[in-house]
Design a protein around this motif. Structure first.
Motif, short mmCIF file in Angstrom:
data_model
loop_
_atom_site.label_atom_id
_atom_site.label_comp_id
_atom_site.label_asym_id
_atom_site.label_seq_id
_atom_site.Cartn_x
_atom_site.Cartn_y
_atom_site.Cartn_z
N GLU A 45 5.72 -5.12 -7.44
CA GLU A 45 7.09 -5.59 -7.64
C GLU A 45 7.80 -4.78 -8.72
N GLU A 46 7.07 -4.42 -9.78
CA GLU A 46 7.67 -3.59 -10.83
C GLU A 46 7.99 -2.20 -10.30
N LYS A 47 7.07 -1.63 -9.50
CA LYS A 47 7.32 -0.30 -8.94
C LYS A 47 8.48 -0.32 -7.95
N VAL A 48 8.54 -1.37 -7.15
CA VAL A 48 9.64 -1.48 -6.19
C VAL A 48 10.98 -1.57 -6.91
N LYS A 49 11.00 -2.26 -8.05
CA LYS A 49 12.24 -2.38 -8.82
C LYS A 49 12.68 -1.02 -9.35
N VAL A 50 11.71 -0.23 -9.84
CA VAL A 50 12.04 1.12 -10.33
C VAL A 50 12.53 1.99 -9.18
N ILE A 51 11.83 1.91 -8.02
CA ILE A 51 12.24 2.71 -6.86
C ILE A 51 13.63 2.31 -6.40
N ARG A 52 13.91 1.01 -6.42
CA ARG A 52 15.22 0.53 -5.98
C ARG A 52 16.32 1.03 -6.90
N LEU A 81 0.82 -1.21 0.00
CA LEU A 81 0.00 0.00 0.00
C LEU A 81 0.85 1.26 0.00
N GLN A 82 2.05 1.20 0.56
CA GLN A 82 2.92 2.36 0.52
C GLN A 82 3.31 2.72 -0.90
N CYS A 83 3.44 1.71 -1.76
CA CYS A 83 3.77 1.98 -3.16
C CYS A 83 2.57 2.48 -3.95
N CYS A 84 1.36 2.18 -3.49
CA CYS A 84 0.15 2.56 -4.22
C CYS A 84 -0.55 3.77 -3.63
N VAL A 85 -0.02 4.32 -2.53
CA VAL A 85 -0.75 5.38 -1.84
C VAL A 85 -0.86 6.64 -2.68
N LEU A 86 0.15 6.92 -3.52
CA LEU A 86 0.08 8.11 -4.37
C LEU A 86 -1.00 7.97 -5.44
N LYS A 87 -1.24 6.74 -5.88
CA LYS A 87 -2.23 6.52 -6.92
C LYS A 87 -3.64 6.51 -6.34
N LEU A 88 -3.84 5.79 -5.23
CA LEU A 88 -5.18 5.65 -4.68
C LEU A 88 -5.56 6.82 -3.78
N GLN A 89 -4.57 7.39 -3.06
CA GLN A 89 -4.78 8.51 -2.14
C GLN A 89 -5.91 8.18 -1.16
N GLY A 90 -6.97 8.99 -1.10
CA GLY A 90 -8.01 8.76 -0.10
C GLY A 90 -9.23 8.04 -0.63
N SER A 91 -9.15 7.42 -1.80
CA SER A 91 -10.33 6.81 -2.42
C SER A 91 -10.26 5.29 -2.36
N TRP A 92 -9.87 4.75 -1.21
CA TRP A 92 -9.75 3.30 -1.10
C TRP A 92 -11.10 2.61 -1.28
N GLU A 93 -12.14 3.16 -0.64
CA GLU A 93 -13.43 2.46 -0.68
C GLU A 93 -14.08 2.52 -2.05
#
Length: 397
Positions: free
Chosen positions: A218-225, A191-203
């Motif tokens: 996993e793809e985003k973590v690879k780019v961040i790494r 969720l830490q990797c997706c928080v910028l995309k979803l923001q406050g609209s989880w429901e």
């Protein structure tokens, strides 16, 4: 448990006991009922090259790890042994996961459903039946926190009717078993990797499935790494430009960095006015490549007298640093008199309506940098000897 007996040259009998966990035998037996693992065993027997292999005891291995079949009872037994047994003493979720990962290879999946914190119990019950019971059947147990909605009589009666066991966490142990503890930690990382995309609209988002979310994350973590590694290399490059090798010799004078001990020892002042370095101290011995022994005074006897090189600052001798002590006569009102020595310079400060003649006066027991500008008229009246003859004519040069 295997027992081996041997006789020594002196006629003594030695017994060697070898303990072997029963999980290995149970896992080997359970692998025979798993179709996917049986297919891997068939490939290994056929000589097909892969990361899977058959161990000496007949168990299927994946890169030196035992393959655990999809048997909920067996998995729960392994996790309980690693989490709650008297031998493990719950080493923590991260260490427990790493220890299990070294020995076991498990295939698991997770199903997540985002909800809002203000959902009523009725809506949660409907989501529970529609999302969990419909897809995964009635669970054997549920682990939750002590939210009033989960401790209510309605929720307890509902789970009692479904024959589901309720396990509640405590304030000092939020997860009551190792499996949920690890799943929650992985979900937080995702969720830490997706928080910028979803923001406050989880429901308002659709269902988040563990496999799809894991692949995307996993793809985003690879780019961040990769970005973090590039930033780290860039910072290292800048730091290497300023880095230089430092080496001290015996009998050198150094300052000692004390900022690391501000909360342990007090050095004259405290707070923002506390010194960063104290000293000077003499180096008496070099210990190894990066450590030195200092001759510390008696007031620092509580501190170990061997320090790393990064805690030392080299002192370069300067004759101007030597302060000559002079006797100062203190007046009864705790002041001391100061007399001018000579005039260093003269200038006229022009204002709007008048001009003021100033002289730069060198005072007794003060350096040149502490000379002050004084009105010429006041100094002439108080110290007329400074303005006589050639001394004032050539500006006391």
């Amino acid at each position: 448990m295997n027992t081996q007996l041997s006789v020594t040259d002196g006629g003594l009998i030695l017994a060697k006991l070898r303990a072997k966990p029963m999980f290995l035998q149970e896992i080997c037996e359970a692998q025979k009922g798993d179709k996917e693992l049986q297919a891997k065993i068939t490939q290994c027997e056929a000589g097909i090259e892969s990361d899977f292999q058959i161990g000496s005891d007949g168990c299927l291995m994946f890169q030196d790890r035992i393959c655990v079949p999809k048997d909920d009872e067996l998995i729960q037994k392994i996790l309980h042994e690693a989490h709650s047994s008297c031998m493990s003493i719950h080493p923590g979720s991260v260490k427990m996961y790493k220890d299990l990962k070294k020995m076991y290879w498990l295939t698991k999946s997770a199903h997540f459903r985002p909800v809002s914190t203000d959902y009523p119990l009725v809506k949660l019950a409907n989501l529970y039946v529609f999302e969990i019971v419909r897809l995964h059947k009635i669970p054997l147990s549920i682990i939750s926190d002590r939210d009033p909605r989960f401790t209510s009589r309605f929720w307890k009666k509902l789970q009692e009717a479904l024959r589901t066991k309720l396990n509640f966490s405590t304030a000092f142990h939020l997860q009551t078993d190792g499996q949920s503890e690890r799943v929650i930690q992985i979900l937080e990382d995702m969720l830490q990797c997706c928080v910028l995309k979803l923001q406050g609209s989880w429901e308002r988002e659709n269902q988040i499935h563990g496999v799809d979310l894991f692949r995307e994350t996993e793809e985003k973590v690879k780019v961040i790494r990769d970005c973090l590694k590039a930033a780290s290399n860039r910072q290292k490059f800048y730091a290497d430009l300023k880095w230089k090798e430092i080496e001290f010799q015996v009998s050198d004078k150094v300052f000692l960095k004390v900022s690391l001990w501000k909360k342990v020892l007090k050095f004259v002042r405290k707070g923002k006015l506390s010194p960063l370095f104290i000293g000077l101290y003499e180096i008496t011995e070099r210990i190894g490549l990066v450590a030195y022994h200092l001759a510390l005074p008696f007031e620092l006897e509580r501190i170990h007298d061997v320090f790393h090189i990064y805690m030392l600052c080299h002192y370069r001798s300067d004759p101007l640093h030597v302060i000559v002590q002079t006797e100062v006569e203190i007046q009864p009102d705790m002041t001391y008199g100061k007399a001018p020595v000579k005039i260093l310079d003269q200038e006229v400060e022009k204002l709007r309506n008048k001009s003021i003649a100033l002289v730069k006066v060198l005072w007794q027991r003060h350096g040149v940098e502490q000379a002050t500008w004084e009105p010429e008229e006041a100094m002439r009246n108080q110290y007329p000897n400074l303005f006589t003859g050639k001394i004032f004519g050539d500006k006391n040069s």
